[in-house]
Design an enzyme around this catalytic site. Structure first.
Site, PDB file in Angstrom:
ATOM      1  N   TYR A 142       0.832  -1.217   0.000  1.00 27.58           N
ATOM      2  CA  TYR A 142       0.000   0.000   0.000  1.00 27.58           C
ATOM      3  C   TYR A 142       0.862   1.261   0.000  1.00 27.58           C
ATOM      4  O   TYR A 142       0.434   2.308  -0.457  1.00 27.58           O
ATOM      5  CB  TYR A 142      -0.884   0.036   1.244  1.00 27.58           C
ATOM      6  CG  TYR A 142      -2.197  -0.691   1.120  1.00 27.58           C
ATOM      7  CD1 TYR A 142      -2.239  -2.039   0.778  1.00 27.58           C
ATOM      8  CD2 TYR A 142      -3.404  -0.042   1.372  1.00 27.58           C
ATOM      9  CE1 TYR A 142      -3.439  -2.714   0.692  1.00 27.58           C
ATOM     10  CE2 TYR A 142      -4.608  -0.708   1.288  1.00 27.58           C
ATOM     11  CZ  TYR A 142      -4.623  -2.048   0.950  1.00 27.58           C
ATOM     12  OH  TYR A 142      -5.826  -2.702   0.866  1.00 27.58           O
ATOM     13  N   LYS A 191       3.428 -15.259   2.407  1.00 28.10           N
ATOM     14  CA  LYS A 191       3.607 -16.002   1.150  1.00 28.10           C
ATOM     15  C   LYS A 191       5.111 -16.250   1.015  1.00 28.10           C
ATOM     16  O   LYS A 191       5.757 -15.865   0.034  1.00 28.10           O
ATOM     17  CB  LYS A 191       3.023 -15.185  -0.010  1.00 28.10           C
ATOM     18  CG  LYS A 191       2.973 -15.920  -1.334  1.00 28.10           C
ATOM     19  CD  LYS A 191       1.915 -17.017  -1.380  1.00 28.10           C
ATOM     20  CE  LYS A 191       2.027 -17.804  -2.680  1.00 28.10           C
ATOM     21  NZ  LYS A 191       1.168 -18.997  -2.701  1.00 28.10           N
ATOM     22  N   ASP A 223      -2.675 -18.371   0.641  1.00 29.14           N
ATOM     23  CA  ASP A 223      -3.681 -19.127  -0.132  1.00 29.14           C
ATOM     24  C   ASP A 223      -4.320 -20.201   0.738  1.00 29.14           C
ATOM     25  O   ASP A 223      -5.537 -20.399   0.748  1.00 29.14           O
ATOM     26  CB  ASP A 223      -3.075 -19.704  -1.427  1.00 29.14           C
ATOM     27  CG  ASP A 223      -1.730 -20.395  -1.213  1.00 29.14           C
ATOM     28  OD1 ASP A 223      -1.164 -20.297  -0.104  1.00 29.14           O
ATOM     29  OD2 ASP A 223      -1.239 -21.038  -2.172  1.00 29.14           O
ATOM     30  N   ASP A 247      -6.239  -7.036   4.388  1.00 25.98           N
ATOM     31  CA  ASP A 247      -7.390  -6.422   3.728  1.00 25.98           C
ATOM     32  C   ASP A 247      -8.283  -7.507   3.134  1.00 25.98           C
ATOM     33  O   ASP A 247      -9.502  -7.521   3.330  1.00 25.98           O
ATOM     34  CB  ASP A 247      -6.894  -5.479   2.619  1.00 25.98           C
ATOM     35  CG  ASP A 247      -8.049  -4.819   1.880  1.00 25.98           C
ATOM     36  OD1 ASP A 247      -8.981  -4.345   2.547  1.00 25.98           O
ATOM     37  OD2 ASP A 247      -8.004  -4.785   0.625  1.00 25.98           O
ATOM     38  N   ASP A 251     -12.121  -9.235   4.725  1.00 26.84           N
ATOM     39  CA  ASP A 251     -13.396  -9.257   3.993  1.00 26.84           C
ATOM     40  C   ASP A 251     -13.938 -10.681   3.940  1.00 26.84           C
ATOM     41  O   ASP A 251     -15.142 -10.914   4.109  1.00 26.84           O
ATOM     42  CB  ASP A 251     -13.220  -8.739   2.554  1.00 26.84           C
ATOM     43  CG  ASP A 251     -13.505  -7.246   2.425  1.00 26.84           C
ATOM     44  OD1 ASP A 251     -13.238  -6.516   3.404  1.00 26.84           O
ATOM     45  OD2 ASP A 251     -13.987  -6.805   1.362  1.00 26.84           O
TER      46      ASP A 251
HETATM   47  C1  IPM Z   1     -10.351  -1.322   4.156  1.00 32.29           C
HETATM   48  C2  IPM Z   1     -10.573  -0.754   2.781  1.00 32.29           C
HETATM   49  C3  IPM Z   1      -9.425   0.191   2.446  1.00 32.29           C
HETATM   50  C4  IPM Z   1      -8.138  -0.620   2.490  1.00 32.29           C
HETATM   51  C5  IPM Z   1      -9.571   0.895   1.088  1.00 32.29           C
HETATM   52  C6  IPM Z   1     -10.879   1.627   0.966  1.00 32.29           C
HETATM   53  C7  IPM Z   1      -8.428   1.829   0.821  1.00 32.29           C
HETATM   54  O1  IPM Z   1     -10.731  -1.768   1.854  1.00 32.29           O
HETATM   55  O2  IPM Z   1     -10.229  -0.540   5.126  1.00 32.29           O
HETATM   56  O3  IPM Z   1     -10.332  -2.545   4.274  1.00 32.29           O
HETATM   57  O4  IPM Z   1      -7.790  -1.307   1.529  1.00 32.29           O
HETATM   58  O5  IPM Z   1      -7.460  -0.552   3.522  1.00 32.29           O
HETATM   59 MG    MG Z   2     -10.866  -3.704   2.715  1.00 36.65          MG
END
Ligand code: IPM
Ligand code: MG
Length: 368
Positions: A142, A191, A223, A247, A251
């Site tokens: 990032y 990884k 993975d 990240d 999710d």
């Molecule tokens: C998160 C989001 C952010 C990230 C984006 C919106 C920049 O996906 O906080 O998980 O990747 O950190």
């Molecule tokens: Mg995110």
């Protein structure tokens, strides 16, 4: 006590869910005798529209002068075509970096009332799960070198993953400490079979592990970790990983709990001042329709009470209220699952929580 909270509502559903969180915090404050002073600042697309940049200096200064920061969400199709440095997401990375928030705690817990909303088979959710993802937040790909250039096949773009021993050690220590306070199990995800930065990550974690003999430590390739999360989430307690892998895995983990609308996060650094935000985005498709689940934002407020202000009873009260309201069958559209109940609007869900908070007594149930 009085606490000054910088309020960054942002875009899309950001304003409506932060409004819910403010109401909940004010109710908790009234009950426990605290005053929360909210100071709004612009961020993301809203800031681009108002002042022409996603992260105005005034916002950074306001956050630095506050006791803590509460953030809704940023971004939306309106600003997608802007150059990288002007995108709303840039503001999010910018504020995390400006406040030195290298540690992102993302708890993924299955609320008993939401088992039906999880996409996992019943036998996999029967025992529930309670995972804490510790995501490195101010390093890695990032923030690495990036750009565009002309290569062998013409136009190309690159991003680089770089981690120093210092950065790995500080997030690693935080994760070992967190594991110690929970059930004492830590998995580091990398990884290392391919990436040099992951090999340094793994070596550094192994060295740290020697200082934490009481923590059961293991490594997983990313993975495999992604697969294990859906195969058997109960095996996990604390997961520590890089910015990008964290990240993605958070999710994935959120969906196992029924909805990304349930997952809170705390971003912390060396000072007590943290930034608290749901892990979901600005959901432009449902913005302004009173459909958004305010739970992740409200639970982020609870994490603020716990981590930034040390108000554990107050945080417990909020988290218990969410538990209780869900258990009563109050669900927003994202978490009704196959229960057949009529979904509540975001504001109706908030009203239920406020009612619950008015009446209940504080207890202790959560560990994060
Ligand atoms: C998160 C989001 C952010 C990230 C984006 C919106 C920049 O996906 O906080 O998980 O990747 O950190
Ligand atoms: Mg995110």
């Amino acid at each position: 006590m009085e606490y000054r909270i910088a309020l960054l509502k942002g875009d899309g559903i950001g304003p409506e869910i932060t409004e819910s969180a403010v109401q909940v915090l004010e109710t908790v404050g009234a009950r426990f005798g605290h005053r929360f002073v909210f100071e709004p600042y612009l961020i993301g697309g809203a800031a681009i529209d108002a002042v022409g940049e996603p992260l105005p200096d005034k916002t950074v200064e306001g956050c630095l002068a506050s006791d803590s920061v509460l953030l809704g969400a940023v971004g939306g199709p309106k600003w997608d075509a802007l150059p990288a440095d002007m995108r709303p997401e840039k503001a999010l990375l910018g504020i995390r970096a400006a406040l030195g928030l290298y540690m992102n705690l993302r708890p993924a817990k299955l609320f008993p009332a939401l088992k039906g909303a999880s996409p996992l088979r019943e036998d996999l959710t029967a025992q529930g799960f309670d995972i804490l993802i510790v995501r490195e937040l101010t390093g890695g790909i990032y923030f690495g070198e990036h750009g565009t250039r002309t290569g062998r096949y013409g136009e190309e773009a690159f991003d680089t993953e770089c981690y120093s021993v210092y950065e790995i050690e500080r997030i690693g220590k935080a994760a070992f400490e967190a594991a110690r306070k929970r059930s004492g199990r830590l998995v580091s995800v990398d990884k290392a079979n391919v990436l040099e930065s992951s090999r340094l990550w793994r070596r550094t974690m192994h060295r740290l592990a020697e200082s934490y003999p009481d923590v059961a430590y293991s490594d997983l390739y990313v993975d495999n970790a992604a697969m294990q999360l859906v195969r058997d989430p109960q095996q996990f307690d604390v997961i520590v990983t890089s910015n990008l892998f964290g990240d993605i895995l958070s999710d994935e983990a959120s969906q196992l709990t029924g909805s990304i609308g349930m997952l809170a996060s705390a971003s912390l650094g060396e000072t007590k001042r943290g930034l608290f935000e749901p892990i979901h985005g600005s959901a432009p498709d449902i913005a302004g329709k009173d459909l958004a689940n305010p739970a992740a934002m409200i639970l982020s407020g609870a994490m603020m009470l716990r981590y930034a202000f040390g108000l554990a009873d107050e945080a417990d009260a909020v988290e218990n209220a969410v538990d209780a309201v869900l258990a009563r069958g109050c669900h927003t559209a994202d978490i009704v699952g196959d229960s057949g109940v009529r979904p509540l609007s975001g504001s109706a869900m908030t009203a239920e929580l406020l009612r619950e908070l008015g009446g209940q007594r504080a207890g202790s149930a959560r560990r994060y």
